[in-house]
Enzyme design. Sequence first.
Site, PDB file in Angstrom:
ATOM      1  CB  THR A  32     -46.193  -0.245 -68.202  1.00 34.50           C
ATOM      2  OG1 THR A  32     -45.258  -0.739 -67.228  1.00 34.50           O
ATOM      3  CG2 THR A  32     -46.566  -1.368 -69.156  1.00 34.50           C
ATOM      4  N   GLY A  33     -43.195   1.225 -68.697  1.00 38.43           N
ATOM      5  CA  GLY A  33     -41.809   0.948 -69.065  1.00 38.43           C
ATOM      6  C   GLY A  33     -40.902   2.094 -68.686  1.00 38.43           C
ATOM      7  N   GLY A  84     -39.981   5.377 -68.921  1.00 41.01           N
ATOM      8  CA  GLY A  84     -40.792   6.486 -69.395  1.00 41.01           C
ATOM      9  C   GLY A  84     -40.079   7.484 -70.271  1.00 41.01           C
ATOM     10  NE  ARG A 103     -38.473   9.335 -64.427  1.00 38.64           N
ATOM     11  CZ  ARG A 103     -39.362   8.401 -64.745  1.00 38.64           C
ATOM     12  NH1 ARG A 103     -40.385   8.158 -63.930  1.00 38.64           N
ATOM     13  NH2 ARG A 103     -39.258   7.719 -65.881  1.00 38.64           N
ATOM     14  CB  VAL A 104     -42.173  14.290 -64.250  1.00 35.22           C
ATOM     15  CG1 VAL A 104     -43.492  13.955 -64.934  1.00 35.22           C
ATOM     16  CG2 VAL A 104     -42.429  15.065 -62.953  1.00 35.22           C
ATOM     17  N   GLY A 105     -41.872  11.077 -65.307  1.00 33.28           N
ATOM     18  CA  GLY A 105     -41.783  10.223 -66.492  1.00 33.28           C
ATOM     19  C   GLY A 105     -42.944  10.438 -67.436  1.00 33.28           C
ATOM     20  CG  ASP A 106     -44.333   7.025 -69.653  1.00 33.44           C
ATOM     21  OD1 ASP A 106     -43.734   6.734 -68.590  1.00 33.44           O
ATOM     22  OD2 ASP A 106     -45.090   6.231 -70.229  1.00 33.44           O
ATOM     23  CB  THR A 139     -46.577   1.966 -64.979  1.00 34.87           C
ATOM     24  OG1 THR A 139     -45.304   2.598 -65.035  1.00 34.87           O
ATOM     25  CG2 THR A 139     -47.649   3.007 -65.220  1.00 34.87           C
TER      26      THR A 139
END
Length: 298
Positions: free
Chosen positions: A212-213, A215, A190-193, A162
């Site tokens: 960042t990581g 999510g 897929r949707v992360g943070d 990220t």
Amino acid sequence: MSMRRFAMALHGGAGARRNRDYSREVPHMLELAERARNRLAGGASALDVAVETAMALEDSGLYVAGRGASPNLAGDYELDASLMDGSSQAAGAVAALKGVRNPILAARRVMEATPHVMLAGEGAEAFCREQDLAGIEDPDAWFTRAGQGEDNHPPGTLAHGTVGCVVLDLNGRMASATSTAGVFGKMPGRVGDTPIPAAGTWADSHAAVSGTGQGEYFIRTAACAQTSWRVAAGATVAQAAQAVIDEIGRLGGDGGLIAVDRQGRIAMPYNSQGMKRAWATSDGHIGSAVFDEGPTQL
């Protein structure tokens, strides 16, 4: 009257590995920090600098965001981004966006030109066309797949990358911007943070934070908003950010945060091997680092 000050930090992802060469990324991040410092010293707004820096990270092709994206399991490039203006707590985001060069600019247009916070998928793409945002004609030629081979998590786990930027300007305004292609080999849709305010991005009157990581863990902990809320409750920004990273670690996740508070103090903790990061302040501090050769707080 207190002296006016500015501060900024950026990250290029917390998936860094010690067996990789970051001789391109480190000077590039330092160049962006210098550019942001000069803009802030000249009176630029936190929001403008956050977006400009995130766009430069996207355009570079060096990080797992924008041009550096890797495809999902279906071979498509689905990008996420969000930003937040701390003075108004206005936010904009895009998720699972295809065919647009700068997702962070799309997120800003969502914030400023619609009554919504987030647009996703085909609706986001249609909006970007209406806004005449730069598209991508040939994805295979455009994307650099910057993160391939960087993160050596075992198959089936959430390897990631990220970019982000947090800013305090001379007028005391704060802003945060975050952009990503998501975890490597992700499922379509897929949707992360990253595009979720509170999880991957946050800015208010107490702090601006970008994550960042992995999510999924940042969503489960409301990582970025929790950092600011801890500052509001009396913790230093360094204490707050580290507590959130510790909580993510206890759940089994890894990653990092960058955060700045209204006094211009910066925190950049991580629990992965490294986090690509850079910083600049009106006090003269400026630098770029990946591993423990650089500070995690100022």
